[in-house]
Design a protein around this motif. Structure first.
Motif, PDB file in Angstrom:
ATOM      1  N   LYS A 168       0.790  -1.079   0.031  1.00 32.91           N
ATOM      2  CA  LYS A 168      -0.064  -0.099  -0.037  1.00 32.91           C
ATOM      3  C   LYS A 168       0.707   1.154  -0.048  1.00 32.91           C
ATOM      4  O   LYS A 168       1.897   1.428   0.689  1.00 32.91           O
ATOM      5  CB  LYS A 168      -1.000   0.019   1.190  1.00 32.91           C
ATOM      6  CG  LYS A 168      -1.957  -1.039   1.228  1.00 32.91           C
ATOM      7  CD  LYS A 168      -2.873  -0.986   2.465  1.00 32.91           C
ATOM      8  CE  LYS A 168      -4.191  -1.823   2.486  1.00 32.91           C
ATOM      9  NZ  LYS A 168      -4.797  -1.787   3.312  1.00 32.91           N
ATOM     10  N   THR A 169       0.474   2.152  -0.753  1.00 31.42           N
ATOM     11  CA  THR A 169       1.083   3.375  -0.871  1.00 31.42           C
ATOM     12  C   THR A 169       0.381   4.408   0.280  1.00 31.42           C
ATOM     13  O   THR A 169      -0.571   4.602  -0.055  1.00 31.42           O
ATOM     14  CB  THR A 169       1.187   4.094  -2.004  1.00 31.42           C
ATOM     15  OG1 THR A 169       1.759   3.080  -3.288  1.00 31.42           O
ATOM     16  CG2 THR A 169       1.957   5.390  -2.278  1.00 31.42           C
ATOM     17  N   PRO A 170       1.400   5.103   1.115  1.00 25.21           N
ATOM     18  CA  PRO A 170       0.605   5.880   1.911  1.00 25.21           C
ATOM     19  C   PRO A 170      -0.018   7.153   1.329  1.00 25.21           C
ATOM     20  O   PRO A 170       0.718   7.513   0.157  1.00 25.21           O
ATOM     21  CB  PRO A 170       1.430   6.228   3.056  1.00 25.21           C
ATOM     22  CG  PRO A 170       2.681   5.083   2.833  1.00 25.21           C
ATOM     23  CD  PRO A 170       2.678   4.926   1.651  1.00 25.21           C
ATOM     24  N   GLY A 171      -1.072   7.826   1.724  1.00 30.34           N
ATOM     25  CA  GLY A 171      -1.554   8.898   1.134  1.00 30.34           C
ATOM     26  C   GLY A 171      -0.655  10.084   1.297  1.00 30.34           C
ATOM     27  O   GLY A 171       0.252  10.007   2.383  1.00 30.34           O
ATOM     28  N   ARG A 221       0.314  13.688   2.917  1.00 31.02           N
ATOM     29  CA  ARG A 221       0.230  14.383   4.211  1.00 31.02           C
ATOM     30  C   ARG A 221      -0.644  15.571   3.902  1.00 31.02           C
ATOM     31  O   ARG A 221      -0.103  16.486   3.351  1.00 31.02           O
ATOM     32  CB  ARG A 221       1.640  14.416   4.815  1.00 31.02           C
ATOM     33  CG  ARG A 221       2.402  13.322   5.087  1.00 31.02           C
ATOM     34  CD  ARG A 221       1.608  12.517   6.177  1.00 31.02           C
ATOM     35  NE  ARG A 221       2.282  11.206   6.276  1.00 31.02           N
ATOM     36  CZ  ARG A 221       1.853  10.371   6.940  1.00 31.02           C
ATOM     37  NH1 ARG A 221       0.717  10.486   7.817  1.00 31.02           N
ATOM     38  NH2 ARG A 221       2.357   9.139   7.051  1.00 31.02           N
ATOM     39  N   THR A 275      -7.011   9.326  12.459  1.00 32.20           N
ATOM     40  CA  THR A 275      -5.693   8.359  12.096  1.00 32.20           C
ATOM     41  C   THR A 275      -6.146   7.009  12.768  1.00 32.20           C
ATOM     42  O   THR A 275      -5.432   5.903  13.045  1.00 32.20           O
ATOM     43  CB  THR A 275      -4.503   8.495  13.159  1.00 32.20           C
ATOM     44  OG1 THR A 275      -4.896   9.026  14.414  1.00 32.20           O
ATOM     45  CG2 THR A 275      -4.180  10.062  12.335  1.00 32.20           C
ATOM     46  N   ASP A 324      -0.402   5.748   9.405  1.00 34.12           N
ATOM     47  CA  ASP A 324       0.142   6.141   8.231  1.00 34.12           C
ATOM     48  C   ASP A 324      -0.523   6.221   6.907  1.00 34.12           C
ATOM     49  O   ASP A 324      -0.176   6.547   5.935  1.00 34.12           O
ATOM     50  CB  ASP A 324       1.091   4.943   7.981  1.00 34.12           C
ATOM     51  CG  ASP A 324       2.175   4.717   9.068  1.00 34.12           C
ATOM     52  OD1 ASP A 324       2.758   5.674   9.494  1.00 34.12           O
ATOM     53  OD2 ASP A 324       2.718   3.738   9.116  1.00 34.12           O
ATOM     54  N   ASP A 325      -1.785   6.253   7.122  1.00 31.45           N
ATOM     55  CA  ASP A 325      -2.802   6.226   6.032  1.00 31.45           C
ATOM     56  C   ASP A 325      -4.299   6.841   6.420  1.00 31.45           C
ATOM     57  O   ASP A 325      -5.209   6.061   6.508  1.00 31.45           O
ATOM     58  CB  ASP A 325      -3.190   4.841   5.351  1.00 31.45           C
ATOM     59  CG  ASP A 325      -3.640   4.977   3.947  1.00 31.45           C
ATOM     60  OD1 ASP A 325      -3.873   6.087   3.383  1.00 31.45           O
ATOM     61  OD2 ASP A 325      -4.268   4.040   3.506  1.00 31.45           O
ATOM     62  N   GLN A 382      -7.480   9.160   7.056  1.00 26.94           N
ATOM     63  CA  GLN A 382      -8.731   9.574   6.512  1.00 26.94           C
ATOM     64  C   GLN A 382      -9.049  11.318   6.745  1.00 26.94           C
ATOM     65  O   GLN A 382      -8.756  11.502   7.898  1.00 26.94           O
ATOM     66  CB  GLN A 382      -9.986   9.053   7.005  1.00 26.94           C
ATOM     67  CG  GLN A 382     -10.104   7.622   6.280  1.00 26.94           C
ATOM     68  CD  GLN A 382     -10.721   7.490   5.037  1.00 26.94           C
ATOM     69  OE1 GLN A 382     -11.246   8.575   4.351  1.00 26.94           O
ATOM     70  NE2 GLN A 382     -10.938   6.272   4.739  1.00 26.94           N
ATOM     71  N   LYS A 408      -9.191   9.408   1.509  1.00 28.41           N
ATOM     72  CA  LYS A 408      -7.711   9.419   1.921  1.00 28.41           C
ATOM     73  C   LYS A 408      -7.050  10.379   1.166  1.00 28.41           C
ATOM     74  O   LYS A 408      -7.264  10.858   0.200  1.00 28.41           O
ATOM     75  CB  LYS A 408      -7.456   7.981   1.113  1.00 28.41           C
ATOM     76  CG  LYS A 408      -8.209   6.688   2.016  1.00 28.41           C
ATOM     77  CD  LYS A 408      -7.375   6.332   3.343  1.00 28.41           C
ATOM     78  CE  LYS A 408      -7.998   4.875   3.659  1.00 28.41           C
ATOM     79  NZ  LYS A 408      -7.035   4.415   4.675  1.00 28.41           N
ATOM     80  N   ARG A 410      -4.729  10.085  -1.010  1.00 32.42           N
ATOM     81  CA  ARG A 410      -3.995   9.666  -2.306  1.00 32.42           C
ATOM     82  C   ARG A 410      -5.397  10.393  -3.229  1.00 32.42           C
ATOM     83  O   ARG A 410      -5.353  10.519  -4.490  1.00 32.42           O
ATOM     84  CB  ARG A 410      -4.094   8.479  -2.685  1.00 32.42           C
ATOM     85  CG  ARG A 410      -5.060   7.405  -2.369  1.00 32.42           C
ATOM     86  CD  ARG A 410      -4.580   5.860  -2.474  1.00 32.42           C
ATOM     87  NE  ARG A 410      -5.619   5.140  -1.608  1.00 32.42           N
ATOM     88  CZ  ARG A 410      -5.004   4.797  -0.506  1.00 32.42           C
ATOM     89  NH1 ARG A 410      -3.735   5.033   0.131  1.00 32.42           N
ATOM     90  NH2 ARG A 410      -5.587   3.911   0.231  1.00 32.42           N
TER      91      ARG A 410
END
Length: 75
Positions: free
Chosen positions: A3-6, A8, A33, A48-49, A51, A66, A68
């Protein structure tokens, strides 16, 4: 599958995202979080990801997305 974190973002940031009605703009109200139940649906979030809870500039509708899914805008 990794998974690629969103991206910041922070409270107060002006962002845009795609919706069924087209591109929407708004400001971030809160950063979640941990999983959050919103309108009967659990939105999964971690440190780390997260909403992002965002209020639309035009309609005052509140949405969770998210990082992304968001694009940063200059206020």
């Amino acid at each position: 599958m990794s998974k690629t974190p969103g991206k910041r973002f922070a409270v107060g940031d002006h962002v845009s995202w795609n919706s069924e009605a087209g591109r929407v703009r708004g400001h971030i109200l809160r950063v979640h979080t941990a999983d959050v139940d919103y309108k009967g649906y659990v939105h999964h979030a971690t440190p780390d990801d997260p909403q992002f809870e965002i209020r639309s500039d035009k309609t005052d509708h509140v949405a969770l997305h998210k990082g992304r899914a968001l694009r940063s805008l200059k206020s």
